[in-house]
Scaffold this motif. Structure first.
Motif, mmCIF file in Angstrom:
data_model
loop_
_atom_site.group_PDB
_atom_site.id
_atom_site.type_symbol
_atom_site.label_atom_id
_atom_site.label_comp_id
_atom_site.label_asym_id
_atom_site.label_seq_id
_atom_site.Cartn_x
_atom_site.Cartn_y
_atom_site.Cartn_z
ATOM 1 N N PRO A 225 -2.250 12.805 -7.627
ATOM 2 C CA PRO A 225 -0.887 13.298 -7.882
ATOM 3 C C PRO A 225 0.139 12.190 -7.700
ATOM 4 O O PRO A 225 0.100 11.447 -6.713
ATOM 5 C CB PRO A 225 -0.715 14.400 -6.837
ATOM 6 N N PHE A 226 1.050 12.086 -8.654
ATOM 7 C CA PHE A 226 2.053 11.021 -8.600
ATOM 8 C C PHE A 226 3.281 11.503 -9.366
ATOM 9 O O PHE A 226 3.464 11.202 -10.537
ATOM 10 C CB PHE A 226 1.482 9.744 -9.214
ATOM 11 N N ARG A 227 4.132 12.289 -8.684
ATOM 12 C CA ARG A 227 5.328 12.829 -9.288
ATOM 13 C C ARG A 227 6.561 12.254 -8.605
ATOM 14 O O ARG A 227 6.586 12.051 -7.406
ATOM 15 C CB ARG A 227 5.357 14.360 -9.158
ATOM 16 N N GLY A 231 10.492 4.855 -3.722
ATOM 17 C CA GLY A 231 10.482 3.582 -3.031
ATOM 18 C C GLY A 231 9.183 2.805 -3.128
ATOM 19 O O GLY A 231 8.092 3.372 -3.023
ATOM 20 N N LEU A 232 9.320 1.495 -3.312
ATOM 21 C CA LEU A 232 8.193 0.563 -3.328
ATOM 22 C C LEU A 232 8.264 -0.332 -2.103
ATOM 23 O O LEU A 232 9.347 -0.760 -1.700
ATOM 24 C CB LEU A 232 8.230 -0.318 -4.577
ATOM 25 N N ARG A 233 7.093 -0.650 -1.522
ATOM 26 C CA ARG A 233 7.075 -1.597 -0.405
ATOM 27 C C ARG A 233 5.680 -2.188 -0.281
ATOM 28 O O ARG A 233 4.680 -1.522 -0.552
ATOM 29 C CB ARG A 233 7.468 -0.901 0.901
ATOM 30 N N TRP A 234 5.625 -3.455 0.127
ATOM 31 C CA TRP A 234 4.338 -4.106 0.395
ATOM 32 C C TRP A 234 3.898 -3.762 1.804
ATOM 33 O O TRP A 234 4.673 -3.886 2.760
ATOM 34 C CB TRP A 234 4.471 -5.624 0.235
ATOM 35 N N GLY A 235 2.663 -3.326 1.955
ATOM 36 C CA GLY A 235 2.140 -2.969 3.254
ATOM 37 C C GLY A 235 1.612 -4.171 4.011
ATOM 38 O O GLY A 235 1.446 -5.261 3.451
ATOM 39 N N PRO A 236 1.325 -4.024 5.298
ATOM 40 C CA PRO A 236 0.780 -5.118 6.096
ATOM 41 C C PRO A 236 -0.595 -5.570 5.620
ATOM 42 O O PRO A 236 -1.030 -6.667 5.955
ATOM 43 C CB PRO A 236 0.717 -4.521 7.509
ATOM 44 N N ASP A 237 -1.257 -4.734 4.830
ATOM 45 C CA ASP A 237 -2.560 -5.082 4.271
ATOM 46 C C ASP A 237 -2.455 -5.779 2.914
ATOM 47 O O ASP A 237 -3.460 -6.079 2.281
ATOM 48 C CB ASP A 237 -3.426 -3.826 4.132
ATOM 49 N N GLN A 245 6.852 12.433 -4.673
ATOM 50 C CA GLN A 245 7.296 13.784 -4.330
ATOM 51 C C GLN A 245 6.557 14.379 -3.142
ATOM 52 O O GLN A 245 7.170 14.904 -2.224
ATOM 53 C CB GLN A 245 7.127 14.700 -5.541
ATOM 54 N N ASP A 246 5.263 14.303 -3.115
ATOM 55 C CA ASP A 246 4.492 14.963 -2.057
ATOM 56 C C ASP A 246 3.605 13.995 -1.288
ATOM 57 O O ASP A 246 2.649 14.426 -0.636
ATOM 58 C CB ASP A 246 3.620 16.076 -2.652
ATOM 59 N N GLY A 247 3.906 12.727 -1.337
ATOM 60 C CA GLY A 247 3.072 11.796 -0.603
ATOM 61 C C GLY A 247 3.317 10.354 -0.953
ATOM 62 O O GLY A 247 4.323 9.991 -1.564
ATOM 63 N N VAL A 248 2.368 9.526 -0.564
ATOM 64 C CA VAL A 248 2.409 8.081 -0.783
ATOM 65 C C VAL A 248 1.080 7.662 -1.394
ATOM 66 O O VAL A 248 0.017 8.104 -0.937
ATOM 67 C CB VAL A 248 2.623 7.319 0.551
ATOM 68 N N ILE A 249 1.137 6.826 -2.429
ATOM 69 C CA ILE A 249 -0.089 6.270 -2.975
ATOM 70 C C ILE A 249 -0.032 4.749 -2.874
ATOM 71 O O ILE A 249 1.043 4.167 -2.678
ATOM 72 C CB ILE A 249 -0.355 6.703 -4.434
ATOM 73 N N ALA A 250 -1.190 4.113 -2.985
ATOM 74 C CA ALA A 250 -1.271 2.660 -2.855
ATOM 75 C C ALA A 250 -2.029 2.062 -4.034
ATOM 76 O O ALA A 250 -2.893 2.720 -4.639
ATOM 77 C CB ALA A 250 -1.959 2.277 -1.545
ATOM 78 N N PHE A 251 -1.682 0.815 -4.356
ATOM 79 C CA PHE A 251 -2.354 0.057 -5.397
ATOM 80 C C PHE A 251 -2.823 -1.272 -4.830
ATOM 81 O O PHE A 251 -2.146 -1.882 -3.990
ATOM 82 C CB PHE A 251 -1.411 -0.238 -6.575
ATOM 83 N N ASP A 252 -3.981 -1.726 -5.293
ATOM 84 C CA ASP A 252 -4.410 -3.093 -5.039
ATOM 85 C C ASP A 252 -3.706 -3.971 -6.062
ATOM 86 O O ASP A 252 -3.954 -3.844 -7.266
ATOM 87 C CB ASP A 252 -5.926 -3.223 -5.173
ATOM 88 N N TYR A 253 -2.822 -4.857 -5.600
ATOM 89 C CA TYR A 253 -1.998 -5.602 -6.541
ATOM 90 C C TYR A 253 -2.813 -6.540 -7.421
ATOM 91 O O TYR A 253 -2.563 -6.664 -8.621
ATOM 92 C CB TYR A 253 -0.920 -6.393 -5.788
ATOM 93 N N GLU A 254 -3.786 -7.223 -6.845
ATOM 94 C CA GLU A 254 -4.547 -8.215 -7.609
ATOM 95 C C GLU A 254 -5.271 -7.572 -8.788
ATOM 96 O O GLU A 254 -5.220 -8.067 -9.917
ATOM 97 C CB GLU A 254 -5.542 -8.931 -6.698
ATOM 98 N N SER A 255 -5.943 -6.474 -8.540
ATOM 99 C CA SER A 255 -6.723 -5.834 -9.598
ATOM 100 C C SER A 255 -5.929 -4.795 -10.373
ATOM 101 O O SER A 255 -6.298 -4.427 -11.498
ATOM 102 C CB SER A 255 -7.959 -5.162 -8.999
ATOM 103 N N GLY A 260 -5.540 5.354 -4.349
ATOM 104 C CA GLY A 260 -5.486 6.773 -4.049
ATOM 105 C C GLY A 260 -4.342 7.168 -3.148
ATOM 106 O O GLY A 260 -3.425 6.392 -2.860
ATOM 107 N N VAL A 261 -4.410 8.405 -2.683
ATOM 108 C CA VAL A 261 -3.367 8.983 -1.839
ATOM 109 C C VAL A 261 -3.538 8.506 -0.400
ATOM 110 O O VAL A 261 -4.609 8.665 0.192
ATOM 111 C CB VAL A 261 -3.417 10.520 -1.897
#
Length: 278
Positions: A225-227, A231-237, A245-255, A260-261
């Motif tokens: 789900p991604f509605r 806000g965007l932010r780089w995590g410590p990882d 809307q109902d959560g936070v998802i993450a992306f691997d920037y390199e690939s 996922g959620v």
């Protein structure tokens, strides 16, 4: 380390009107701070020393909190402030997007004073996120406002002459909601197009910081789900996080792969995300 998210309320989505905390595993911990001056919060940013967390309150004020959630600095009520997103500048000041004045203003670390506009009023129809590159160049996303009016462009202001504006990128498919700078210098925006539509295409788009060319589009698989991405932010990882809307998802920037959620929290109505604390 905690994931902190501002949750808007009222006409903007019926969220929690609080600054919420989650573990890095996505477990809800309630309000990071119960200070009554935090109302319908928006922009968030941790200072360079990681000692203060700046919060833009819908009560027309800006607060700086310590790692315990206690207020250390407060601008006091500034009539008409209407602060949206927030970010740090290369000079250490805290910068905010002013949604009524449609510009960007800077505040000193101790939040003394009413702020200094660094761009002319009305520079964009509706500021939707901004960030500074390492060389001081300011990138500002101009998007559609709650009234349905606006544009879909990314503006670039050189540090040597912030009054000279040029358009980095413009696209009807962009509809930016926040902006971040990638490790290599490219510009990323969260996108909801058409803005406000229940069938909007929701993505994160990457643009070349020199040419403005679209580099790639990050999008989650259909089962994630991604509605209403905000806000965007780089995590410590090193991963790219986007609150929605109902959560936070993450992306691997390199690939570019969606991880996922990370946070699943109904009615979150997230606006900004930051990482702070022990």
């Amino acid at each position: 380390m905690k994931i902190l998210v501002t949750s808007a309320s009222g006409a903007n989505g019926g969220g929690y009107s609080r600054l919420l905390a989650f573990t890095m595993d996505g477990v809800a911990q309630g309000a990071f701070s119960n200070d009554s001056r935090i109302v319908d919060p928006r922009g968030l940013r941790v200072d360079a020393n990681r000692q203060l967390l700046y919060v833009n309150s819908g009560d027309d004020r800006i607060l700086a909190l310590d790692s315990w959630g206690e207020v250390q600095f407060d601008t006091g009520h500034i009539p008409g402030l209407n602060a949206g997103g927030g970010n740090l500048g290369p000079d250490g000041r805290y910068y905010v997007g002013l949604r009524t004045e449609r510009t960007v203003a800077a505040f000193p670390r101790d939040l003394d004073g009413i702020g200094t506009a660094i761009l002319p009023p009305g520079i964009v129809p509706f500021p939707r996120g901004f960030a500074f590159a390492d060389d001081g160049t300011l990138f500002l996303a101009s998007g559609v406002g709650p009234d349905g009016r606006g544009e879909s462009v990314i503006l670039r202001f050189l540090a040597s002459d912030v009054l000279s504006t040029n358009i980095l990128a413009a696209s009807d498919a962009m509809s930016p909601l926040d902006l971040a700078i990638a490790p290599g210098g490219n510009v990323l925006v969260s996108s909801e197009c058409p803005f406000g539509s229940p069938t909007a295409a929701t993505t994160v788009r990457e643009y070349d910081a020199s040419s403005g060319a679209l580099v790639r589009v990050f999008s989650p698989p259909d089962d994630v789900p991604f509605r209403r991405p905000r806000g965007l932010r780089w995590g410590p990882d090193g991963h790219l996080y986007c609150v929605a809307q109902d959560g936070v998802i993450a992306f691997d920037y390199e690939s570019g792969r969606c991880l996922g959620v990370v946070v699943d929290h109904p009615r979150l109505n997230g606006q900004a995300i930051e990482f702070f604390g022990e």
